[in-house]
Design an enzyme around this catalytic site. Structure first.
Site, mmCIF file in Angstrom:
data_model
loop_
_atom_site.group_PDB
_atom_site.id
_atom_site.type_symbol
_atom_site.label_atom_id
_atom_site.label_comp_id
_atom_site.label_asym_id
_atom_site.label_seq_id
_atom_site.Cartn_x
_atom_site.Cartn_y
_atom_site.Cartn_z
ATOM 1 C CD GLN A 114 -1.720 2.217 -7.034
ATOM 2 O OE1 GLN A 114 -2.805 1.975 -7.526
ATOM 3 N NE2 GLN A 114 -1.446 1.979 -5.758
ATOM 4 C CE LYS A 117 -4.630 4.547 -3.934
ATOM 5 N NZ LYS A 117 -5.494 3.399 -4.287
ATOM 6 C CE LYS A 129 -5.163 -0.050 -10.333
ATOM 7 N NZ LYS A 129 -5.038 -0.074 -8.862
ATOM 8 N N GLY A 168 -3.472 -7.322 -7.026
ATOM 9 C CA GLY A 168 -4.846 -7.474 -7.476
ATOM 10 C C GLY A 168 -5.578 -6.147 -7.526
ATOM 11 C CG ASP A 169 -7.879 -2.661 -9.181
ATOM 12 O OD1 ASP A 169 -7.547 -1.883 -8.280
ATOM 13 O OD2 ASP A 169 -8.789 -2.393 -10.006
ATOM 14 C CB THR A 213 -8.018 -1.741 0.932
ATOM 15 O OG1 THR A 213 -6.904 -2.265 0.189
ATOM 16 C CG2 THR A 213 -8.461 -0.441 0.287
#
Length: 449
Positions: A114, A117, A129, A168-169, A213
């Protein structure tokens, strides 16, 4: 070069010694560090200031218990985590994952990814995360609410609009974000809308965030194909998953004129030779929260297959893994190459194993790595933060336009650094180098912290 190779190996040995039970974290770090060896050679100050040793160590790891009560009155206790990896270029930013597989190894590798990214996005956000081994699947809304409230009762003290902004994930969608935000607001007695992203539009979420995404993945893949004078129009596309990423990847691929023939969930996949009926998929997954096998009940020409791995045996021009990490292994990569795949774009986080990626590259398959190709989601999350700070809400077209520009710039920068330091088509190295240089330079500017 040999000296920097040894420096990288020493760093990996340090991880193995300190955290022998975290193989996924080590594998992720290994791929990134090996690709930045040419940069280390050009910038010896990174070694002198121990950038590698610092960048692999989270700034903070938080673990906590999450007690909650189900509808039958039974008490359960889950484990909660937040890995705050780097705040070098902005407040920590990264999703929360609720899934039985969640552990510290997985969250550290996701947080490490992350960081890079987020750096690629060009926006001022660090990397983190978090999540829990709680499984929301099969739970009532009331049970999910109780869990989210308990989770946030601990997490709230570690986050804030200028400190750490979760999103969210897997297992954390609009429902969960709503419950988490409601509890945060209740505890803090403050309407800090920017503390969570992925919110519903009616309480200051961003338009186009749900689509970001999946749309961003297709914008990146289109840039990659356009550079080779290849059109997406009339190409056959295989997609895994049926959540937000897969759904809107399918939607945008179809808008670009491609024919998408598969989608999947954790039980199996659907193959529709006529092309996936996206409206039917949305009804099954978003409205009824059903299983993808229900698709064949109303589409007799389609086939349902138990198990997910077979999706990669379907003949296609473009493969878009949008489900979960490690879903394309070497065997799957070989099947795709044998069937003539020309491009692979990662919609999920690390969906291709290291040996699968190597096989794609050896066989000249255009490969869009997840940290670059799926950065659209976190990019629009950062745009959501900007809108919250301004107390404004931009139109869908404004956000989508910014997203297209961001994904084009990510591709351009990754391509430029691939050409400068590695193989011109090695976007894995190009993305890693682009992000690493940005984070490392900022770390040097901040001193030994």
């Amino acid at each position: 070069m040999a000296d920097m190779k040894q420096y990288v190996q020493d760093t990996l040995d340090l991880i193995a010694k300190r955290d022998p039970d975290q193989p996924q974290f080590k594998n992720t770090v290994s791929k990134v560090l090996e690709s930045v060896i040419p940069v280390l050679e050009a910038h010896p100050e990174f070694k002198e200031q121990k950038i590698l040793e610092r960048i692999i160590e989270p700034e903070r790891v938080i673990t906590f218990r999450v007690p909650w009560q189900d509808d039958k009155g039974e008490v359960h206790v889950n484990r909660g985590f937040r890995v705050q990896m780097s705040s070098a270029i902005g407040p920590y930013k990264g999703g929360l994952r609720f899934h039985p597989s969640v552990n510290l190894d997985i969250l550290k590798f996701l947080a490490f990814e992350q960081v890079f990214k987020n750096a690629l996005s060009g926006l001022p956000i660090g990397g983190a995360k978090g999540g829990s081994d709680f499984d929301p699947h099969g739970k009532s809304d009331n049970e999910v609410m109780h869990f989210c409230q308990s989770f946030m009762t601990e997490l709230y003290r570690h986050i804030g609009p200028d400190v750490d902004v979760p999103a969210g994930d897997i297992g954390v969608g609009g429902r969960e974000v709503g419950y988490l935000y409601g509890q945060y607001k209740r505890i803090r007695d403050s309407y800090d809308a920017g503390v969570l992203t992925g919110k519903r539009v009616d309480y200051w979420g961003s338009l186009a965030r749900t689509e970001a995404t999946g749309y961003g993945l297709l914008y990146f893949v289109k840039n990659m194909l356009d550079a080779k004078d290849i059109s997406l129009k009339d190409k056959t596309v295989v997609v895994s998953g049926s959540g937000n990423v897969a759904t809107y990847a399918i939607e945008k691929a179809q808008a670009f004129g491609a024919k998408v023939v598969t989608c999947s969930d954790s039980n199996g996949y659907v193959y529709d030779p006529n092309g996936i009926d996206l409206a039917a998929v949305k009804e099954i997954k978003q409205v009824r929260r059903g299983r993808i096998k229900e698709y064949v009940e109303t589409h007799p020409q389609a086939e349902y297959h138990e198990g997910c791995k077979g999706v990669w045996t379907v003949k296609c021009d473009v493969a878009l893994p949008c489900a979960t990490q490690g879903e394309i292994d070497l065997e799957s990569a070989k099947a795709l190459v044998a069937n003539g795949v020309i491009a692979v774009g990662e919609g999920a986080n690390m969906p291709s194993t290291l040996d699968a990626i190597a096989y794609f590259q050896q066989n000249k398959v255009l490969f869009a790595p997840g940290k670059a190709a799926n950065a659209g989601g976190v990019s629009v999350s950062a745009l959501e933060m900007a809108q919250n700070s301004e107390r404004l809400q931009w139109t869908f077209e404004e956000v989508d336009g910014k997203l297209q520009d961001i994904m084009a710039n990510i591709y351009k920068n990754a391509k430029a650094n691939a050409e400068k330091y590695a193989d011109p088509d090695d976007l894995v190295a190009g993305a890693n180098i682009t992000a690493f240089v940005k984070v490392a330079n900022v770390m040097l500017a901040h001193g030994l912290v």
